[in-house]
Design a protein around this motif. Structure first.
Motif, short mmCIF file in Angstrom:
data_model
loop_
_atom_site.label_atom_id
_atom_site.label_comp_id
_atom_site.label_asym_id
_atom_site.label_seq_id
_atom_site.Cartn_x
_atom_site.Cartn_y
_atom_site.Cartn_z
N TYR A 116 -7.26 -16.94 -27.70
CA TYR A 116 -6.56 -15.67 -28.56
C TYR A 116 -7.32 -15.71 -29.55
CZ TYR A 116 -2.89 -17.27 -25.65
OH TYR A 116 -2.04 -17.83 -24.30
N TYR A 117 -7.55 -14.29 -29.85
CA TYR A 117 -7.83 -13.76 -31.52
C TYR A 117 -6.57 -12.89 -32.21
CZ TYR A 117 -12.57 -13.77 -29.20
OH TYR A 117 -13.67 -14.02 -28.34
N ILE A 118 -6.60 -13.21 -33.58
CA ILE A 118 -5.62 -12.75 -34.15
C ILE A 118 -6.32 -12.16 -35.76
CG2 ILE A 118 -3.31 -13.84 -33.36
CD1 ILE A 118 -3.68 -15.65 -35.83
N GLY A 119 -5.97 -10.87 -35.92
CA GLY A 119 -6.47 -10.40 -37.10
C GLY A 119 -5.60 -9.19 -37.53
N ALA A 120 -5.87 -8.51 -38.72
CA ALA A 120 -5.21 -7.65 -39.16
C ALA A 120 -6.24 -6.80 -39.61
CB ALA A 120 -4.29 -7.93 -40.35
N GLY A 131 -11.17 -8.16 -32.73
CA GLY A 131 -10.69 -9.04 -31.75
C GLY A 131 -10.02 -8.54 -30.57
N VAL A 132 -9.43 -7.32 -30.72
CA VAL A 132 -8.90 -6.65 -29.39
C VAL A 132 -9.96 -6.33 -28.44
CG1 VAL A 132 -7.71 -4.52 -28.83
CG2 VAL A 132 -6.67 -6.16 -30.49
N VAL A 133 -11.28 -5.44 -29.32
CA VAL A 133 -12.40 -5.13 -28.63
C VAL A 133 -12.99 -6.40 -27.71
CG1 VAL A 133 -14.55 -4.07 -28.88
CG2 VAL A 133 -12.68 -3.19 -30.05
N ASP A 134 -13.09 -7.15 -28.50
CA ASP A 134 -13.97 -8.32 -27.67
C ASP A 134 -13.25 -8.82 -26.61
OD1 ASP A 134 -16.40 -10.27 -28.15
OD2 ASP A 134 -14.75 -11.51 -27.71
N ALA A 135 -11.94 -9.00 -26.83
CA ALA A 135 -11.15 -9.48 -25.55
C ALA A 135 -11.04 -8.53 -24.24
CB ALA A 135 -9.75 -9.78 -26.32
N GLY A 171 -6.58 -10.33 -27.40
CA GLY A 171 -6.65 -9.97 -28.73
C GLY A 171 -5.29 -9.22 -29.30
N ILE A 172 -4.73 -10.19 -30.50
CA ILE A 172 -3.68 -9.70 -31.16
C ILE A 172 -3.76 -9.17 -32.33
CG2 ILE A 172 -1.17 -10.37 -31.68
CD1 ILE A 172 -1.61 -12.75 -29.45
N ILE A 173 -3.57 -7.88 -32.65
CA ILE A 173 -3.63 -7.40 -34.08
C ILE A 173 -2.36 -7.14 -34.71
CG2 ILE A 173 -3.53 -5.09 -32.99
CD1 ILE A 173 -5.18 -4.24 -35.38
N VAL A 191 -8.21 -18.27 -32.36
CA VAL A 191 -9.23 -18.00 -33.48
C VAL A 191 -8.77 -16.95 -34.54
CG1 VAL A 191 -11.60 -16.88 -34.13
CG2 VAL A 191 -11.32 -18.33 -31.95
N GLY A 192 -8.50 -17.25 -35.70
CA GLY A 192 -8.09 -16.05 -36.68
C GLY A 192 -9.32 -15.34 -37.29
#
Length: 267
Positions: free
Chosen positions: A61-65, A72-76, A92-94, A131-132
């Motif tokens: 999982y990726y998280i970020g703002a 992160g969303v793009v890579d996932a 990817g979670i935004i 991964v943040g």
């Protein structure tokens, strides 16, 4: 002051010619790969840990703002078509939800509880990795998510662009890529965003290679979603099996993927 907030090395940007603006941005961008190179040992440590967990059925999982979340969303989202993996293996979670991909959501990054709420819908387990991603390294959404993930037994990593940040302290395997001042002061969508994208490319590609999703140097599990990719698949089969274009097309139609076609002939 954080490095990402330090003043640009350039001044009076509005007085520059277009050529001068572009040349200056390019000069700054050239420093990014060197900064990433210095972080390779950190990236290697994180990737090794991710692979060992994903081999046991874990997810990433990726998280970020803001920009970090979008990257992160793009890579996932590129992992399923590139490597033929399920859509929920890399997520990817935004902050602010999918709306924030296109339009900023006010104060979304300031909620230190929301990331774990967002992640909980996927029922994360102890073999999963979070991964943040935060250029500043101080985003509450990311810090809160990492802290809760560690409490729940997930592996935690991060990608930040400042030394000694709160996000890095919250992660077991931090990746710190310090790229220096931005061309426009504080505009971390530029060098910091480029660095984060490069690191994400390295993480997901290295992980998928180690999971067996690449053969030689070919994406043999890619999804055949358009004509360009079908033609690429034909070339892979031709090169691997020394068959005619017609035979390659027939094998691909019969078996549905490059890997399956190659394996069927080589058995």
């Amino acid at each position: 002051m954080q490095t990402t907030e330090s003043s640009s090395n350039y001044n009076d940007l509005e007085k520059m010619s277009i050529g001068h603006i572009l040349t200056s941005i390019n000069q700054e961008d050239q420093t990014v790969p060197d900064a990433v190179k210095k972080s390779i040992p950190q990236i290697e440590a994180l990737v090794g840990q991710i692979v060992s967990r994903m081999q046991k059925g874990g997810r990433l999982y990726y998280i970020g703002a803001g920009t970090s979340g979008r990257l992160g969303v793009v890579d996932a989202s590129e992992c399923p078509p590139t490597f033929g993996v399920p859509f929920d293996l890399v997520v990817g979670i935004i902050a602010g939800g999918d709306t924030a991909i296109r339009k900023a959501v006010e104060n979304a990054e300031d909620d230190d509880k929301q990331a774990w709420i967002d992640l909980a819908t996927y029922q994360p387990g102890e073999n999963d990795t979070l991964v943040g991603i935060a250029a500043s390294g101080r985003t509450p959404y990311v810090i809160g998510g990492l802290n809760k993930a560690r409490e729940a037994g997930l592996l935690t990593g991060c990608i930040v662009c400042n030394d000694g940040s709160a996000v890095a302290k919250a992660a077991e395997f931090p990746v710190e890529v310090v790229v220096g001042p931005e061309f426009m002061t504080g505009s971390t969508r530029m060098k910091s965003g480029t660095a984060q994208k490069l690191v994400l490319n390295m993480i997901s590609t290295a992980v998928m290679i180690r999971l067996g999703k690449v053969k030689g140097n070919k994406m043999v599990d890619m999804q055949l979603t358009n004509e360009k990719l079908v033609h690429r698949a034909h070339r892979m089969i031709i090169e691997e099996l020394s068959v005619s274009p017609e035979e390659a097309e027939s094998l691909l139609n019969e078996h549905g993927s490059v890997r399956a076609a190659i394996n069927a002939v080589k058995r």
